[in-house]
Design a protein around this motif. Structure first.
Motif, PDB file in Angstrom:
ATOM      1  N   GLN A 684      75.890  21.300 -54.555  1.00  0.00           N
ATOM      2  CA  GLN A 684      75.559  21.951 -53.290  1.00  0.00           C
ATOM      3  C   GLN A 684      75.047  23.366 -53.511  1.00  0.00           C
ATOM      4  OE1 GLN A 684      75.618  20.135 -50.631  1.00  0.00           O
ATOM      5  NE2 GLN A 684      74.879  21.740 -49.246  1.00  0.00           N
ATOM      6  N   ALA A 685      75.572  24.057 -54.520  1.00  0.00           N
ATOM      7  CA  ALA A 685      75.090  25.403 -54.819  1.00  0.00           C
ATOM      8  C   ALA A 685      73.636  25.371 -55.278  1.00  0.00           C
ATOM      9  CB  ALA A 685      75.976  26.045 -55.889  1.00  0.00           C
ATOM     10  N   ILE A 686      73.312  24.402 -56.119  1.00  0.00           N
ATOM     11  CA  ILE A 686      71.919  24.274 -56.571  1.00  0.00           C
ATOM     12  C   ILE A 686      71.007  23.964 -55.392  1.00  0.00           C
ATOM     13  CG2 ILE A 686      70.364  22.871 -57.980  1.00  0.00           C
ATOM     14  CD1 ILE A 686      72.655  22.546 -59.964  1.00  0.00           C
ATOM     15  N   HIS A 687      71.462  23.073 -54.504  1.00  0.00           N
ATOM     16  CA  HIS A 687      70.654  22.730 -53.334  1.00  0.00           C
ATOM     17  C   HIS A 687      70.453  23.944 -52.427  1.00  0.00           C
ATOM     18  CE1 HIS A 687      69.113  20.589 -49.864  1.00  0.00           C
ATOM     19  NE2 HIS A 687      70.102  21.079 -49.126  1.00  0.00           N
ATOM     20  N   THR A 688      71.510  24.748 -52.236  1.00  0.00           N
ATOM     21  CA  THR A 688      71.408  25.920 -51.351  1.00  0.00           C
ATOM     22  C   THR A 688      70.447  26.953 -51.921  1.00  0.00           C
ATOM     23  OG1 THR A 688      73.693  25.558 -50.637  1.00  0.00           O
ATOM     24  CG2 THR A 688      72.733  27.733 -50.227  1.00  0.00           C
ATOM     25  N   ILE A 689      70.588  27.245 -53.216  1.00  0.00           N
ATOM     26  CA  ILE A 689      69.693  28.228 -53.836  1.00  0.00           C
ATOM     27  C   ILE A 689      68.250  27.729 -53.808  1.00  0.00           C
ATOM     28  CG2 ILE A 689      69.159  29.404 -56.006  1.00  0.00           C
ATOM     29  CD1 ILE A 689      72.156  29.317 -56.644  1.00  0.00           C
ATOM     30  N   GLU A 690      68.066  26.465 -54.109  1.00  0.00           N
ATOM     31  CA  GLU A 690      66.717  25.920 -54.119  1.00  0.00           C
ATOM     32  C   GLU A 690      66.094  25.953 -52.734  1.00  0.00           C
ATOM     33  OE1 GLU A 690      64.417  21.777 -55.422  1.00  0.00           O
ATOM     34  OE2 GLU A 690      66.597  21.841 -55.249  1.00  0.00           O
ATOM     35  N   TYR A 691      66.879  25.652 -51.714  1.00  0.00           N
ATOM     36  CA  TYR A 691      66.318  25.624 -50.369  1.00  0.00           C
ATOM     37  C   TYR A 691      65.993  27.028 -49.881  1.00  0.00           C
ATOM     38  CZ  TYR A 691      65.801  24.866 -45.373  1.00  0.00           C
ATOM     39  OH  TYR A 691      65.311  24.849 -44.094  1.00  0.00           O
ATOM     40  N   CYS A 692      66.935  27.970 -50.030  1.00  0.00           N
ATOM     41  CA  CYS A 692      66.720  29.318 -49.503  1.00  0.00           C
ATOM     42  C   CYS A 692      65.573  30.024 -50.221  1.00  0.00           C
ATOM     43  CB  CYS A 692      68.005  30.137 -49.628  1.00  0.00           C
ATOM     44  SG  CYS A 692      69.368  29.486 -48.620  1.00  0.00           S
ATOM     45  N   LEU A 693      65.548  29.951 -51.550  1.00  0.00           N
ATOM     46  CA  LEU A 693      64.426  30.554 -52.268  1.00  0.00           C
ATOM     47  C   LEU A 693      63.143  29.759 -52.060  1.00  0.00           C
ATOM     48  CD1 LEU A 693      66.103  31.568 -55.635  1.00  0.00           C
ATOM     49  CD2 LEU A 693      65.692  32.969 -53.615  1.00  0.00           C
ATOM     50  N   GLY A 694      63.304  28.435 -51.899  1.00  0.00           N
ATOM     51  CA  GLY A 694      62.127  27.610 -51.693  1.00  0.00           C
ATOM     52  C   GLY A 694      61.435  27.883 -50.377  1.00  0.00           C
ATOM     53  N   CYS A 695      62.175  28.243 -49.353  1.00  0.00           N
ATOM     54  CA  CYS A 695      61.533  28.556 -48.067  1.00  0.00           C
ATOM     55  C   CYS A 695      60.588  29.739 -48.209  1.00  0.00           C
ATOM     56  CB  CYS A 695      62.603  28.858 -47.017  1.00  0.00           C
ATOM     57  SG  CYS A 695      63.462  27.401 -46.399  1.00  0.00           S
ATOM     58  N   VAL A 696      60.959  30.700 -49.040  1.00  0.00           N
ATOM     59  CA  VAL A 696      60.091  31.859 -49.260  1.00  0.00           C
ATOM     60  C   VAL A 696      58.904  31.479 -50.138  1.00  0.00           C
ATOM     61  CG1 VAL A 696      60.000  34.225 -50.122  1.00  0.00           C
ATOM     62  CG2 VAL A 696      62.083  33.377 -49.034  1.00  0.00           C
ATOM     63  N   SER A 697      59.203  30.859 -51.291  1.00  0.00           N
ATOM     64  CA  SER A 697      58.120  30.527 -52.219  1.00  0.00           C
ATOM     65  C   SER A 697      57.214  29.427 -51.669  1.00  0.00           C
ATOM     66  CB  SER A 697      58.708  30.095 -53.562  1.00  0.00           C
ATOM     67  OG  SER A 697      59.491  28.927 -53.408  1.00  0.00           O
ATOM     68  N   ASN A 698      57.789  28.472 -50.955  1.00  0.00           N
ATOM     69  CA  ASN A 698      56.963  27.396 -50.409  1.00  0.00           C
ATOM     70  C   ASN A 698      56.027  27.896 -49.322  1.00  0.00           C
ATOM     71  OD1 ASN A 698      58.332  25.745 -52.127  1.00  0.00           O
ATOM     72  ND2 ASN A 698      59.622  24.811 -50.574  1.00  0.00           N
ATOM     73  N   THR A 699      56.509  28.851 -48.511  1.00  0.00           N
ATOM     74  CA  THR A 699      55.627  29.431 -47.491  1.00  0.00           C
ATOM     75  C   THR A 699      54.462  30.154 -48.149  1.00  0.00           C
ATOM     76  OG1 THR A 699      57.524  29.711 -46.008  1.00  0.00           O
ATOM     77  CG2 THR A 699      55.537  30.971 -45.508  1.00  0.00           C
ATOM     78  N   ALA A 700      54.756  30.893 -49.210  1.00  0.00           N
ATOM     79  CA  ALA A 700      53.665  31.551 -49.941  1.00  0.00           C
ATOM     80  C   ALA A 700      52.772  30.532 -50.625  1.00  0.00           C
ATOM     81  CB  ALA A 700      54.238  32.529 -50.963  1.00  0.00           C
ATOM     82  N   SER A 701      53.335  29.390 -51.006  1.00  0.00           N
ATOM     83  CA  SER A 701      52.540  28.373 -51.685  1.00  0.00           C
ATOM     84  C   SER A 701      51.490  27.762 -50.768  1.00  0.00           C
ATOM     85  CB  SER A 701      53.461  27.276 -52.235  1.00  0.00           C
ATOM     86  OG  SER A 701      52.729  26.302 -52.931  1.00  0.00           O
ATOM     87  N   TYR A 702      51.771  27.730 -49.484  1.00  0.00           N
ATOM     88  CA  TYR A 702      50.784  27.189 -48.546  1.00  0.00           C
ATOM     89  C   TYR A 702      49.569  28.101 -48.397  1.00  0.00           C
ATOM     90  CZ  TYR A 702      53.446  23.176 -46.938  1.00  0.00           C
ATOM     91  OH  TYR A 702      54.086  21.957 -46.869  1.00  0.00           O
TER      92      TYR A 702
END
Length: 797
Positions: A684-702
């Motif tokens: 769950q910790a890996i999922h939380t870190i991946e999701y929270c950081l991913g929201c920032v990086s994924n938005t920039a990725s678009y």
């Protein structure tokens, strides 16, 4: 499923039948090799034949072996006849060419003249007078042309010049028995004195693999030998022709029967290999097989078993019984020729777990659309659409399906994907108003230069010193309203065209990216509800939605609010959204950057606090809930376990006949409980870190949508201005002649760079946005495909 894991392949029930099939396949391989040697290609079967019964298999084996025996015998006889005919023809040429060297007829009526000896000849020596009547012998034959020089050199050195060698090429080429190529052999005739010299010559000839033939001494015997050779060659030619005709008849039988036999034996071998995976019961009178079967097809399987029992005349009826198991079933996703390409894209990321939400139906729309955002051009999209439409209309053509080019087959398998990408690119090209980088005037422009000229003080001197003029939308009549569809074509003439598109496409990329990610997060609802994980709706999905919308959903709100609130009159007072978004995370306000609405700072602070508060809920909610559930078991769990005891000789959740080692590899079901709390927390910790950081990086990725869209437009504009525009510089007939090669270069560069390279780049970026930014929000992809038993198509290669 393999039910005999500890039984070797040579000890299984149907190993004899499998060996017989392999023996027949060896016979078929020999027949296929003979057909290739004869330059014949067997025609594939028009209809797929059924697997033969045991009696039919014996008949096929007998007929194929008989044809193989006949082919071996006829081929051997033909080779012997050809070799014999080749030797006879070589012998005939040797005698003909030797006749020129050894026959020196004197003129008619002239008396024989005594031979005059030279003063240097050794026969004048009285001690050698007895050698004058020594007999001259001959060695004649043929040699490979590559060995002539070495052969002649070795003869001279070994025999010390006590010979006379003559070499001449054969008048016609003949086949080399080693390589099978036609070469021009070399005929040699060697005259010598002495038996020892003759032995040396014969040994050297054997070392060089020469074909030595007897050479008659008298001219009459040579003539008789040549006449005999003529008659033998004629007889052998007739026999060889009849042998060739008989061989052609045998090959005709093989061509007709071999494709059907190969398919039948392949099917029979595949069936026996499957039967070897089954296990016998205690009485060894029936087979037990374990298979995965879709529930929808269960009635068809039962009907097929009944038909098999009836046709085989078995006294025991086949039946199907379900086996309880805790194993995750394989995934079967039914596709057609249209959806297969999109499903392949998803499967390349990972096969869906059993009953998990499949992203492929949504990718049918989102994938071509995201590609078209980066590839928006009416002309380029139309070319891509027409290319894919041609493949779709002629998809049943054998020349297209049976091509050997791997790149072409990749394009052909994705023809419907390319068709939609081209259609969506035409749509976005109309939105951008670009056709080969040029704007099209579908509707009249909403900008009026006349109104600007009437209300301004543009003098002749002002116009002479200002090559670029600025249109002010605040002047009445200059801007008459929005363009009906897409971007106004007048922007293609503006100097700030790139600045305008830069702002528009950047905000468009952010908005579409956040909507795409939010849609992926909401698809997780179906997984949680289907797998009865209601706690994940509150403890995972809700914090994820709050975190995404409180930060990036608010950013989308700011973009639309700024577009709606500020008009051209007060556009200079519009604040920067980027600075507001940065101040939002810093809990500050900038006096130089005016707020968009009243009370903006408190609202932003509340949203940031909500986003931060959702992180610990996402991190600790699921582990704590599962830990509490395991400590307080439900009262009905033990009763359920007592009602479902494992079968005799079977562990809970395993097969009746299979062992643990034989169980297929597959992930656990999504609702399976983890044993260790630390493992749950770490996951769950890996999922939380991946999701929270991913929201920032994924938005920039678009933002790659913005970058690649601008890059495609600029490349298209450069190609037009640097190549195609040069063809319109000259006028008259010269300009028309120059325009032809210029247009050819423009067309080649357009296809090579903008369609192939840019299209591949946009495809790969769209693929990454679906795999990383969209599918990881709800899709695990830890399943494995259902691989049903099927007969492999026969290629007749």
């Amino acid at each position: 499923r393999q039910l005999n894991p500890k039984v070797s392949a040579f000890q299984r029930r149907f190993v004899g039948e499998v060996r017989r099939c392999e023996e027949m396949e060896k016979t078929f391989a020999f027949l296929q090799q003979e057909l290739r040697g004869a330059g014949r290609v067997p025609v594939p079967c028009a209809e797929s034949p059924r697997a033969p019964l045991a009696r039919e298999a014996l008949r096929v084996q007998e007929q194929s072996e008989q044809l193989a025996r006949e082919l071996r015998e006829v081929t051997h006889n033909r080779a012997s006849l050809r070799a014999r005919l080749r030797h006879l023809r070589q012998y005939l040429h040797v005698l003909r060419e030797g006749q020129r060297f050894t026959s020196l007829p004197a003129p008619l009526g002239s008396p024989p003249q005594p031979r005059a000896f030279s003063d240097r000849e050794p026969i004048l020596d009285p001690s050698l007078h007895q050698h004058l009547d020594r007999k001259i012998n001959f060695v004649a034959g043929v040699i490979h042309p590559w060995r002539v020089s070495a052969f002649e050199r070795l003869l001279w050195r070994a025999c010390r010049g006590y010979l006379v060698a003559s070499f001449v090429e054969m008048p016609e080429p003949m086949e080399d028995p080693v390589t099978g190529e036609d070469i021009t052999w070399v005929i040699f005739l060697i005259s010598y004195w002495g038996e020892q010299i003759g032995q040396k010559i014969r040994k050297i000839s054997d070392c060089f693999h020469c074909h030595v033939y007897p050479y008659p001494e008298s001219e009459a015997s040579r003539a008789d030998t040549m006449s005999g050779l003529h008659s033998q060659i004629q007889d052998l030619s007739v026999v060889l022709e009849e042998t060739e005709q008989y061989l052609a008849q045998v090959l005709d039988k093989v061509v007709l029967a071999l494709p059907t036999w190969r398919v039948q034996v392949q099917k029979m071998k595949a069936i026996y290999l499957i039967l070897n995976q089954c296990s016998f019961d205690v009485t060894e009178k029936c087979l037990i097989a374990e298979v995965w079967c879709p529930v929808r097809d269960l009635t068809q399987v039962q009907e097929a078993l009944r038909q098999g029992s009836y046709q085989s005349g078995s006294s025991v009826e086949c039946f199907v019984q379900r086996i309880p198991t805790s194993e995750s079933p394989p995934t079967l996703i039914r596709t057609n020729k249209f959806t297969a390409g999109f499903q392949s894209i998803v499967d390349a990321y990972g096969v869906a777990s059993y009953q998990e939400v499949n992203p492929a139906p949504y990718a049918i729309i989102t994938f071509p659309f995201i590609f078209a955002i980066m590839f928006g051009d009416v002309g380029h999209g139309l070319l891509m659409f027409l290319f894919a439409l041609w493949m779709v209309l002629y998809e049943n053509s054998p020349s297209l399906r049976q091509a050997n080019n791997e790149i072409w087959l990749t394009f052909f398998e994705g023809r419907y994907l390319i068709l939609l990408m081209g259609a969506f690119s035409i749509y976005t090209g109309f939105i951008y108003n670009e056709c080969f980088s040029k704007a099209t005037v579908i509707f009249p422009s909403a900008w009026s230069v006349a109104a600007m000229a009437n209300h301004s003080s543009w003098s002749s001197a002002y116009l002479a010193t200002h090559p670029s003029l600025t249109l002010d939308p605040n002047v009445t009549g200059v801007f008459q309203g929005p363009y009906p569809f897409g971007i106004d074509p007048i922007w293609s003439l503006a100097t700030n065209h790139l600045n305008f598109l830069n702002s528009f496409k950047m905000k468009m990329s952010v908005v579409l990216g956040i909507v795409h990610m939010g849609f992926g997060v909401m698809l997780g609802i179906f997984n949680h509800v289907h797998f009865r994980q209601r706690h994940r709706l509150v403890l995972e999905l809700l914090p994820e939605v709050v975190f995404l919308l409180a930060l990036f959903g608010y950013l989308v709100f700011l973009i639309f609010y700024k577009w709606i609130k500020f008009s051209p009159a007060d556009s200079r007072l519009a604040p920067s959204i980027l600075i507001h978004f940065i101040d939002m995370f810093l809990f500050t306000s900038n006096a130089d950057n005016l707020p968009l609405y009243r009370g903006q700072v408190p609202v932003q602070m509340v949203l940031v606090v909500l986003a931060l508060a959702s992180v610990p809920v996402l991190l600790l909610g699921t582990p704590l809930y599962l830990s509490c559930c395991r400590r307080s078991p439900k009262p009905g769990d033990s009763a359920v376990r007592e009602q479902e005891p494992p079968l005799e000789g079977q562990e809970a959740g395993n097969s009746v006949n299979a062992t643990k080692e034989d169980v297929e590899s597959g992930g656990h079901s999504p609702d399976a409980e983890h044993v260790d709390f630390a493992e749950i927390f770490m996951h769950q910790a890996i999922h939380t870190i991946e999701y929270c950081l991913g929201c920032v990086s994924n938005t920039a990725s678009y933002l790659r949508l913005w970058a690649l869209s601008l890059a495609h437009a600029q490349l298209s504009e450069v190609l037009w201005s640097m190549v195609m525009r040069q063809g319109f510089v000259r006028l008259g007939y010269v300009g028309g002649v120059v325009l032809v090669p210029v247009f050819a270069a423009f067309a080649v560069l357009t296809v090579a760079i903008l369609l192939v390279m840019e299209g591949l780049s946009a495809f790969l970026h769209a693929l990454r946005l679906h795999w990383v930014e969209f599918q990881n929000k709800f899709y695990v992809g830890a399943g494995y495909k259902l691989c049903p038993f099927a007969f492999a198509p026969d290629t007749c290669e």
